[in-house]
Design a protein around this motif. Structure first.
Motif, PDB file in Angstrom:
ATOM      1  N   ALA A 175      -5.757   1.525 -15.585  1.00  0.00           N
ATOM      2  CA  ALA A 175      -5.143   1.908 -14.314  1.00  0.00           C
ATOM      3  C   ALA A 175      -3.651   2.169 -14.493  1.00  0.00           C
ATOM      4  O   ALA A 175      -3.078   3.041 -13.837  1.00  0.00           O
ATOM      5  CB  ALA A 175      -5.376   0.817 -13.271  1.00  0.00           C
ATOM      6  N   GLU A 176      -3.035   1.408 -15.387  1.00  0.00           N
ATOM      7  CA  GLU A 176      -1.602   1.609 -15.652  1.00  0.00           C
ATOM      8  C   GLU A 176      -1.343   2.993 -16.240  1.00  0.00           C
ATOM      9  O   GLU A 176      -0.383   3.672 -15.871  1.00  0.00           O
ATOM     10  CB  GLU A 176      -1.086   0.529 -16.616  1.00  0.00           C
ATOM     11  N   PHE A 177      -2.197   3.415 -17.172  1.00  0.00           N
ATOM     12  CA  PHE A 177      -2.053   4.747 -17.767  1.00  0.00           C
ATOM     13  C   PHE A 177      -2.216   5.823 -16.702  1.00  0.00           C
ATOM     14  O   PHE A 177      -1.444   6.781 -16.638  1.00  0.00           O
ATOM     15  CB  PHE A 177      -3.084   4.942 -18.877  1.00  0.00           C
ATOM     16  N   THR A 178      -3.272   5.670 -15.861  1.00  0.00           N
ATOM     17  CA  THR A 178      -3.528   6.648 -14.805  1.00  0.00           C
ATOM     18  C   THR A 178      -2.360   6.721 -13.831  1.00  0.00           C
ATOM     19  O   THR A 178      -1.919   7.807 -13.440  1.00  0.00           O
ATOM     20  CB  THR A 178      -4.817   6.292 -14.052  1.00  0.00           C
ATOM     21  N   ALA A 179      -1.837   5.553 -13.459  1.00  0.00           N
ATOM     22  CA  ALA A 179      -0.711   5.519 -12.531  1.00  0.00           C
ATOM     23  C   ALA A 179       0.502   6.237 -13.111  1.00  0.00           C
ATOM     24  O   ALA A 179       1.179   7.015 -12.424  1.00  0.00           O
ATOM     25  CB  ALA A 179      -0.356   4.080 -12.173  1.00  0.00           C
ATOM     26  N   ALA A 180       0.775   5.976 -14.382  1.00  0.00           N
ATOM     27  CA  ALA A 180       1.932   6.608 -15.017  1.00  0.00           C
ATOM     28  C   ALA A 180       1.767   8.122 -15.081  1.00  0.00           C
ATOM     29  O   ALA A 180       2.731   8.881 -14.864  1.00  0.00           O
ATOM     30  CB  ALA A 180       2.128   6.032 -16.413  1.00  0.00           C
ATOM     31  N   ALA A 181       0.552   8.581 -15.381  1.00  0.00           N
ATOM     32  CA  ALA A 181       0.308  10.021 -15.453  1.00  0.00           C
ATOM     33  C   ALA A 181       0.510  10.675 -14.092  1.00  0.00           C
ATOM     34  O   ALA A 181       1.145  11.731 -13.976  1.00  0.00           O
ATOM     35  CB  ALA A 181      -1.106  10.273 -15.968  1.00  0.00           C
ATOM     36  N   ALA A 215      -1.262  10.403  -2.699  1.00  0.00           N
ATOM     37  CA  ALA A 215      -2.545  10.003  -2.130  1.00  0.00           C
ATOM     38  C   ALA A 215      -3.585   9.776  -3.226  1.00  0.00           C
ATOM     39  O   ALA A 215      -4.364   8.817  -3.180  1.00  0.00           O
ATOM     40  CB  ALA A 215      -3.028  11.068  -1.149  1.00  0.00           C
ATOM     41  N   VAL A 216      -3.594  10.653  -4.231  1.00  0.00           N
ATOM     42  CA  VAL A 216      -4.534  10.503  -5.344  1.00  0.00           C
ATOM     43  C   VAL A 216      -4.260   9.199  -6.088  1.00  0.00           C
ATOM     44  O   VAL A 216      -5.181   8.465  -6.466  1.00  0.00           O
ATOM     45  CB  VAL A 216      -4.418  11.708  -6.299  1.00  0.00           C
ATOM     46  N   ARG A 217      -2.995   8.869  -6.279  1.00  0.00           N
ATOM     47  CA  ARG A 217      -2.615   7.641  -6.968  1.00  0.00           C
ATOM     48  C   ARG A 217      -3.128   6.414  -6.221  1.00  0.00           C
ATOM     49  O   ARG A 217      -3.589   5.443  -6.815  1.00  0.00           O
ATOM     50  CB  ARG A 217      -1.093   7.572  -7.096  1.00  0.00           C
ATOM     51  N   ALA A 218      -3.044   6.476  -4.882  1.00  0.00           N
ATOM     52  CA  ALA A 218      -3.494   5.345  -4.068  1.00  0.00           C
ATOM     53  C   ALA A 218      -4.983   5.086  -4.261  1.00  0.00           C
ATOM     54  O   ALA A 218      -5.439   3.939  -4.227  1.00  0.00           O
ATOM     55  CB  ALA A 218      -3.186   5.612  -2.598  1.00  0.00           C
ATOM     56  N   VAL A 219      -5.748   6.144  -4.502  1.00  0.00           N
ATOM     57  CA  VAL A 219      -7.200   6.003  -4.709  1.00  0.00           C
ATOM     58  C   VAL A 219      -7.512   5.534  -6.123  1.00  0.00           C
ATOM     59  O   VAL A 219      -8.302   4.612  -6.342  1.00  0.00           O
ATOM     60  CB  VAL A 219      -7.918   7.337  -4.423  1.00  0.00           C
ATOM     61  N   LEU A 220      -6.882   6.158  -7.115  1.00  0.00           N
ATOM     62  CA  LEU A 220      -7.248   5.904  -8.503  1.00  0.00           C
ATOM     63  C   LEU A 220      -6.495   4.735  -9.144  1.00  0.00           C
ATOM     64  O   LEU A 220      -6.978   4.162 -10.124  1.00  0.00           O
ATOM     65  CB  LEU A 220      -7.000   7.168  -9.339  1.00  0.00           C
ATOM     66  N   ILE A 224      -1.498  -0.644  -8.805  1.00  0.00           N
ATOM     67  CA  ILE A 224      -0.380  -0.616  -9.722  1.00  0.00           C
ATOM     68  C   ILE A 224       0.893  -0.263  -8.962  1.00  0.00           C
ATOM     69  O   ILE A 224       0.907   0.653  -8.146  1.00  0.00           O
ATOM     70  CB  ILE A 224      -0.603   0.418 -10.845  1.00  0.00           C
ATOM     71  N   ASP A 225       1.958  -1.005  -9.213  1.00  0.00           N
ATOM     72  CA  ASP A 225       3.213  -0.713  -8.544  1.00  0.00           C
ATOM     73  C   ASP A 225       3.662   0.695  -8.861  1.00  0.00           C
ATOM     74  O   ASP A 225       3.580   1.163 -10.000  1.00  0.00           O
ATOM     75  CB  ASP A 225       4.320  -1.699  -8.996  1.00  0.00           C
ATOM     76  N   ALA A 226       4.169   1.393  -7.833  1.00  0.00           N
ATOM     77  CA  ALA A 226       4.612   2.772  -8.009  1.00  0.00           C
ATOM     78  C   ALA A 226       5.872   2.836  -8.834  1.00  0.00           C
ATOM     79  O   ALA A 226       6.790   2.042  -8.668  1.00  0.00           O
ATOM     80  CB  ALA A 226       4.838   3.442  -6.652  1.00  0.00           C
TER      81      ALA A 226
END
Length: 274
Positions: A234-240, A260-265, A269-271
């Motif tokens: 999830a950390e990798f996805t958030a960073a991407a 919005a996509v980040r909130a789902v996936l 993880i902190d923004a």
């Protein structure tokens, strides 16, 4: 009016496509539309125009309704409940699952077999090899009428719950619209750097098609999360996604979509700072 195989209520672009597929297969079809002029071309092709919904419903054992919304379905169908008794009603209008279930309850009280449907195609695709239509509700009615329903595309029955077809339909549409929105976002970013949406489209189509192979893996994580080991954290996805949002901001493109996509996936993880 002599009896016909199928009645179709509603002759918008999709309704007309359904009628054309039926006629092409040699089925006899009764048609009705609020605007009678829309029946003329189909009548020239062999369809039987009806002067009223009541007459149209009485003409066939199988009645398909394909109109703009659930409210219109009720406006057309409820006054002819007596005429529908003992017939099969297949509602191909896009509705919510709860609206489909309410219609099924109404049909049950009126002694009408009810099947709800979700067409996963645009009108030009009706009858094509890649087209499929979702159905749910009265299983026996679906099985009995399957040879007709298969004329529109592969008929996929997803359960006795009348709302199931609508749920799958809207879930698929949600994924589709999210993809389209992502492409528009990306095209705006590319154009800001001197590229074109056409160039991006040529790259996006094969890339996204390849990415759909990950759906089965994602499904395991959703259905049985305790047994799932993700390829990307999830950390990798958030960073991407944060980087996508940052690039959008730099290009002057609104960043609401990646946020919005980040909130789902990767919502836990902190923004990062955009």
């Amino acid at each position: 009016m002599t009896g016909t195989d199928v009645t179709v209520l509603g002759l918008g672009a999709m309704g007309r496509a359904l009628v054309v597929a039926l006629l092409r297969a040699g089925r006899t079809v009764t048609v009705w539309n609020r605007t009678p002029e829309k029946t003329d071309t189909l009548a020239n092709s062999g369809a039987h125009p009806a002067e009223s919904v009541s007459v149209a419903v009485q003409a066939s054992p199988l009645v398909l309704v394909c109109v703009v919304d659930e409210e219109t379905v009720h406006e057309l169908i409820e006054p002819v409940a007596g005429d529908l008794r003992g017939r099969t009603l297949v509602n191909l209008t896009t509705t919510t699952p709860e609206q489909a279930r309410a219609m099924s309850r109404w049909a049950g009280a009126a002694r009408v077999e009810y099947v709800d449907g979700g067409i996963m195609a645009v009108p030009d695709m009706i009858g094509g090899g890649d087209t499929f239509v979702l159905y749910s509700g009265a299983a026996e009615a679906f099985d009995r009428n399957r040879p007709v329903l298969e004329l529109f595309g592969r008929a996929v029955f997803v359960g006795d719950d009348a709302g199931a077809a609508a749920m799958y339909d809207l879930a698929l549409l949600g994924a589709m619209y999210a993809m389209f929105a992502g492409f528009e976002q990306g095209a705006a970013m590319v154009r800001g750097a001197g590229g074109t949406a056409g160039e991006l489209a040529a790259m996006a189509a094969p890339f996204l098609q390849a990415m759909t192979g990950s759906f089965a893996e994602f499904a395991v994580g959703i259905d049985t999360p305790a047994q799932y080991e993700p390829v990307q954290s999830a950390e990798f996805t958030a960073a991407a996604i944060d980087t996508v949002a940052r690039a959008g901001a730099e290009a002057g493109v609104p960043t609401a979509l990646p946020i919005a996509v980040r909130a789902v996936l990767a919502g836990s993880i902190d923004a990062a700072c955009p």
